[in-house]
Design a protein around this motif. Sequence first.
Motif, short mmCIF file in Angstrom:
data_model
loop_
_atom_site.label_atom_id
_atom_site.label_comp_id
_atom_site.label_asym_id
_atom_site.label_seq_id
_atom_site.Cartn_x
_atom_site.Cartn_y
_atom_site.Cartn_z
N VAL A 158 4.62 2.93 19.34
CA VAL A 158 4.33 3.14 17.91
C VAL A 158 5.42 2.51 17.05
CG1 VAL A 158 3.85 4.87 16.17
CG2 VAL A 158 3.04 5.21 18.48
N ALA A 217 -2.31 8.21 7.15
CA ALA A 217 -1.98 9.60 7.46
C ALA A 217 -3.25 10.43 7.59
CB ALA A 217 -1.06 10.17 6.38
N ALA A 244 -4.89 9.52 10.95
CA ALA A 244 -4.13 10.09 12.07
C ALA A 244 -4.33 11.60 12.12
CB ALA A 244 -2.65 9.74 11.92
N THR A 295 -6.14 13.53 15.21
CA THR A 295 -5.35 14.49 15.96
C THR A 295 -5.97 15.88 15.92
OG1 THR A 295 -3.43 13.20 15.31
CG2 THR A 295 -3.01 15.32 16.30
N PHE A 302 -3.67 11.05 21.56
CA PHE A 302 -2.78 11.20 20.40
C PHE A 302 -2.05 9.89 20.12
CE2 PHE A 302 1.54 12.42 18.90
CZ PHE A 302 1.17 12.82 17.63
N VAL A 303 -1.47 9.28 21.17
CA VAL A 303 -0.79 7.99 20.99
C VAL A 303 -1.77 6.95 20.45
CG1 VAL A 303 0.44 6.16 22.17
CG2 VAL A 303 0.85 8.51 22.80
N LEU A 342 -2.45 7.50 16.79
CA LEU A 342 -1.32 7.05 15.97
C LEU A 342 -1.33 5.54 15.82
CD1 LEU A 342 1.95 8.98 16.87
CD2 LEU A 342 0.67 8.97 14.75
N ALA A 365 -4.00 4.42 13.48
CA ALA A 365 -3.67 4.67 12.08
C ALA A 365 -2.69 3.63 11.56
CB ALA A 365 -3.10 6.08 11.93
N VAL A 366 -1.71 3.26 12.40
CA VAL A 366 -0.76 2.22 11.98
C VAL A 366 -1.50 0.90 11.73
CG1 VAL A 366 1.18 0.83 12.73
CG2 VAL A 366 1.21 3.26 13.12
#
Lengths: 168, 107
Positions: free
Chosen positions: A14, A98, A101, A105, B9-10, B13, B16-17
């Motif tokens: 990330v 955000a 994500a 999640t 989850f990774v 993320l 989203a990035v």
Amino acid sequence: MADLVFLAMMAVTVGGAIVALEAREIVYGAIGLAGSLFGIAAFFFLLDAPYVAVFQITVYVGAVAVLIIFTVMLVRQERWMKEATYSLGRVVGILTAAAIAASLTLAWSASHLGSVPVQPSQATFVQIGQLISTSFSPALEVLALVLSASILAAITLAKVERGEEDQR
Amino acid sequence: MNTLSDFTFVSGLLFAVGIYGLVVKRNALRLLFAIEIMINAANLNFIAFDRFLWANSLQPEAALGQTFVLFSIALAAGEAAVVLAIVVVAYRLHKDVDVSELKTLGG
């Protein structure tokens, strides 16, 4: 629960992605992208898919990242370093990311994915080869066509005509 | 061993990035970076679900996820080649690769 190695790999992946998008010098961004792709390959190793992981390192980190770095060095401009840092679009982008994500999640933590039992073993590359050469052989041939077409297109696009060269 | 939700989850993320990059950036190379990041997030999901889904890893379908990811990586490589060629041509024409300036590509 996630252990230390997993957390380190997550940070590399990330973090590399964020560096790729946010580094002022775009060459560093390309190197950050290569790091992120390498972290993904590490995740593939962790998931017992070594063949795909090695393929990822060969194609992405070895070929695509190097191709990107060369192109970046060809087209780089100094004025990109001075692009606006804070703007409304940036805030909207951060809020969108955000929100996505958070929703992903939350959806996954509400599901039963956390309690799926781990299976004893993963399919081997022999099975991948069997699948590719039987059920997926038409897809493989289409993929070969697409790849050769894209290589031809890239060469045709980037070729400098002789007359065009003289004008500059 | 990590659970399936750790990997998702990774992947979420990373996705989203990538979305953030697509929304904010105007430099064509940064857009390519964002797209590659999102493709990799999807690939990670494929491999993770492939690892956790099949109780009998000897049946032929157990390698489906890995096969899909191999095809996806090859397609992404071809896509990167074409995008980089377009970037080089756009730079030759405009001396810049800002996508909001490249109106002549719109026909």
